[in-house]
Motif scaffolding. Sequence first.
Motif, PDB file in Angstrom:
ATOM      1  N   GLU A 138       0.839  -1.187   0.000  1.00  0.00           N
ATOM      2  CA  GLU A 138       0.000   0.000   0.000  1.00  0.00           C
ATOM      3  C   GLU A 138       0.878   1.242   0.000  1.00  0.00           C
ATOM      4  N   ASP A 139       0.559   2.167  -0.885  1.00  0.00           N
ATOM      5  CA  ASP A 139       1.324   3.398  -1.006  1.00  0.00           C
ATOM      6  C   ASP A 139       1.043   4.303   0.206  1.00  0.00           C
ATOM      7  N   VAL A 140       2.085   4.933   0.715  1.00  0.00           N
ATOM      8  CA  VAL A 140       1.910   5.861   1.836  1.00  0.00           C
ATOM      9  C   VAL A 140       1.010   7.015   1.429  1.00  0.00           C
ATOM     10  N   LEU A 141       1.214   7.539   0.224  1.00  0.00           N
ATOM     11  CA  LEU A 141       0.371   8.602  -0.313  1.00  0.00           C
ATOM     12  C   LEU A 141      -0.701   7.972  -1.200  1.00  0.00           C
ATOM     13  N   GLN A 142      -1.951   8.046  -0.775  1.00  0.00           N
ATOM     14  CA  GLN A 142      -3.056   7.472  -1.536  1.00  0.00           C
ATOM     15  C   GLN A 142      -3.546   8.476  -2.568  1.00  0.00           C
ATOM     16  N   ASN A 143      -3.157   8.255  -3.826  1.00  0.00           N
ATOM     17  CA  ASN A 143      -3.472   9.194  -4.900  1.00  0.00           C
ATOM     18  C   ASN A 143      -4.570   8.693  -5.840  1.00  0.00           C
ATOM     19  N   VAL A 144      -5.366   7.757  -5.358  1.00  0.00           N
ATOM     20  CA  VAL A 144      -6.508   7.247  -6.127  1.00  0.00           C
ATOM     21  C   VAL A 144      -7.781   7.532  -5.350  1.00  0.00           C
ATOM     22  N   GLU A 145      -8.791   8.039  -6.038  1.00  0.00           N
ATOM     23  CA  GLU A 145     -10.070   8.345  -5.413  1.00  0.00           C
ATOM     24  C   GLU A 145     -11.162   7.475  -6.025  1.00  0.00           C
ATOM     25  N   LEU A 146     -11.978   6.885  -5.191  1.00  0.00           N
ATOM     26  CA  LEU A 146     -13.087   6.045  -5.650  1.00  0.00           C
ATOM     27  C   LEU A 146     -14.336   6.902  -5.805  1.00  0.00           C
ATOM     28  N   ILE A 147     -14.883   6.901  -7.014  1.00  0.00           N
ATOM     29  CA  ILE A 147     -16.084   7.691  -7.300  1.00  0.00           C
ATOM     30  C   ILE A 147     -17.339   6.875  -7.057  1.00  0.00           C
ATOM     31  N   ALA A 148     -17.357   5.631  -7.550  1.00  0.00           N
ATOM     32  CA  ALA A 148     -18.538   4.765  -7.398  1.00  0.00           C
ATOM     33  C   ALA A 148     -18.134   3.328  -7.650  1.00  0.00           C
ATOM     34  N   ALA A 149     -18.894   2.382  -7.093  1.00  0.00           N
ATOM     35  CA  ALA A 149     -18.665   0.955  -7.333  1.00  0.00           C
ATOM     36  C   ALA A 149     -19.967   0.205  -7.151  1.00  0.00           C
ATOM     37  N   TRP A 150     -20.076  -0.924  -7.865  1.00  0.00           N
ATOM     38  CA  TRP A 150     -21.316  -1.690  -7.831  1.00  0.00           C
ATOM     39  C   TRP A 150     -21.080  -3.060  -8.453  1.00  0.00           C
ATOM     40  N   ARG A 151     -22.105  -3.895  -8.447  1.00  0.00           N
ATOM     41  CA  ARG A 151     -22.122  -5.161  -9.180  1.00  0.00           C
ATOM     42  C   ARG A 151     -23.001  -4.975 -10.411  1.00  0.00           C
ATOM     43  N   ASP A 152     -22.491  -5.380 -11.590  1.00  0.00           N
ATOM     44  CA  ASP A 152     -23.306  -5.231 -12.792  1.00  0.00           C
ATOM     45  C   ASP A 152     -24.330  -6.346 -12.900  1.00  0.00           C
ATOM     46  N   GLU A 153     -25.069  -6.378 -13.990  1.00  0.00           N
ATOM     47  CA  GLU A 153     -26.155  -7.347 -14.152  1.00  0.00           C
ATOM     48  C   GLU A 153     -25.645  -8.784 -14.208  1.00  0.00           C
ATOM     49  N   ASP A 154     -24.364  -8.962 -14.494  1.00  0.00           N
ATOM     50  CA  ASP A 154     -23.757 -10.301 -14.485  1.00  0.00           C
ATOM     51  C   ASP A 154     -23.080 -10.625 -13.159  1.00  0.00           C
ATOM     52  N   GLY A 155     -23.158  -9.695 -12.210  1.00  0.00           N
ATOM     53  CA  GLY A 155     -22.552  -9.914 -10.903  1.00  0.00           C
ATOM     54  C   GLY A 155     -21.094  -9.526 -10.805  1.00  0.00           C
ATOM     55  N   ARG A 156     -20.530  -8.962 -11.866  1.00  0.00           N
ATOM     56  CA  ARG A 156     -19.114  -8.572 -11.829  1.00  0.00           C
ATOM     57  C   ARG A 156     -18.929  -7.275 -11.044  1.00  0.00           C
ATOM     58  N   LEU A 157     -17.800  -7.161 -10.386  1.00  0.00           N
ATOM     59  CA  LEU A 157     -17.460  -5.949  -9.657  1.00  0.00           C
ATOM     60  C   LEU A 157     -17.044  -4.862 -10.641  1.00  0.00           C
ATOM     61  N   VAL A 158     -17.659  -3.697 -10.527  1.00  0.00           N
ATOM     62  CA  VAL A 158     -17.364  -2.561 -11.398  1.00  0.00           C
ATOM     63  C   VAL A 158     -17.097  -1.341 -10.520  1.00  0.00           C
ATOM     64  N   GLY A 159     -16.101  -0.562 -10.875  1.00  0.00           N
ATOM     65  CA  GLY A 159     -15.812   0.641 -10.107  1.00  0.00           C
ATOM     66  C   GLY A 159     -15.219   1.735 -10.965  1.00  0.00           C
ATOM     67  N   VAL A 160     -15.466   2.972 -10.570  1.00  0.00           N
ATOM     68  CA  VAL A 160     -14.922   4.141 -11.250  1.00  0.00           C
ATOM     69  C   VAL A 160     -13.958   4.829 -10.294  1.00  0.00           C
ATOM     70  N   ILE A 161     -12.724   5.033 -10.745  1.00  0.00           N
ATOM     71  CA  ILE A 161     -11.706   5.689  -9.934  1.00  0.00           C
ATOM     72  C   ILE A 161     -11.139   6.876 -10.697  1.00  0.00           C
ATOM     73  N   GLU A 162     -10.452   7.746  -9.969  1.00  0.00           N
ATOM     74  CA  GLU A 162      -9.847   8.918 -10.582  1.00  0.00           C
ATOM     75  C   GLU A 162      -8.488   9.173  -9.943  1.00  0.00           C
ATOM     76  N   ARG A 163      -7.527   9.612 -10.748  1.00  0.00           N
ATOM     77  CA  ARG A 163      -6.197   9.958 -10.241  1.00  0.00           C
ATOM     78  C   ARG A 163      -5.604  11.091 -11.068  1.00  0.00           C
ATOM     79  N   ASP A 164      -4.595  11.754 -10.506  1.00  0.00           N
ATOM     80  CA  ASP A 164      -3.887  12.803 -11.238  1.00  0.00           C
ATOM     81  C   ASP A 164      -3.040  12.175 -12.341  1.00  0.00           C
ATOM     82  N   LEU A 165      -2.859  12.924 -13.420  1.00  0.00           N
ATOM     83  CA  LEU A 165      -1.963  12.453 -14.477  1.00  0.00           C
ATOM     84  C   LEU A 165      -0.540  12.346 -13.947  1.00  0.00           C
ATOM     85  N   GLU A 166      -0.130  13.308 -13.148  1.00  0.00           N
ATOM     86  CA  GLU A 166       1.193  13.305 -12.514  1.00  0.00           C
ATOM     87  C   GLU A 166       0.995  13.577 -11.031  1.00  0.00           C
TER      88      GLU A 166
END
Length: 228
Positions: A138-166
């Motif tokens: 695990e990175d000391v600096l957490q540079n990923v943000e979770l926007i949303a997550a869910w299970r799709d109609e097939d039951g697969r885990l789906v998530g939207v994340i965001e991070r800086d380019l640099e």
Amino acid sequence: FLGLCDMNLHPYASFSLLLAPGLTGASAAATDVYTFPVTGDGDVESWRAASFERVQDMGDGCGPLEWTLDPERRKVRFRLTSAAPDDGWVAAGISENGGMKGADLWAIRELTGAGIFDDSASFESTDLFSTDFALPEEDVLQNVELIAAWRDEDGRLVGVIERDLETCDKDDIAVEAHKQHVVCASGRLDGVGNVSYHGPNRHSETINLMLDEELLMERKFLVNVDLS
């Protein structure tokens, strides 16, 4: 000479003429931990139907990797999908050589709940890095943000994340305007909810995340076509 992180330069400064409409994305709000459901930009129904500008098949590693750039905010937004319905985590990232060693990874893990429309389900995102062929750290600096997550109609885990380019973090790899090794994997959780080894569910592609090279070549061809 000063680098991008020293001068806080816009990461698109050298490529502004190349970024025609259709190559950049819109902004979105983000949150570190997501619990179904939330409102506004994090509403799961809006993200189920959201369109992303780019998509790449990721073989057996995970579902299709989708992303949109936001040059004004200097960020990139990804939608990750696990390979199988019983997967409890999915991860993607940029690797120095296309493998686990030297990889900057962004993972989404289910904390509670297992149903497609389970209103008690919760998820988390984690910024990881790997220095060897072993479980990432695990990175000391957490540079990923979770926007949303869910299970799709097939039951697969789906998530939207965001991070800086640099991120200017020594354990992260910047998104740059050339081809980079992009990796993904997904797998189950063990009996106490920890990430288990992905096995064969891993894949690597060489992608220019910042610029759609095929689209640029098509536009260059059209400009050079003699219509007389």
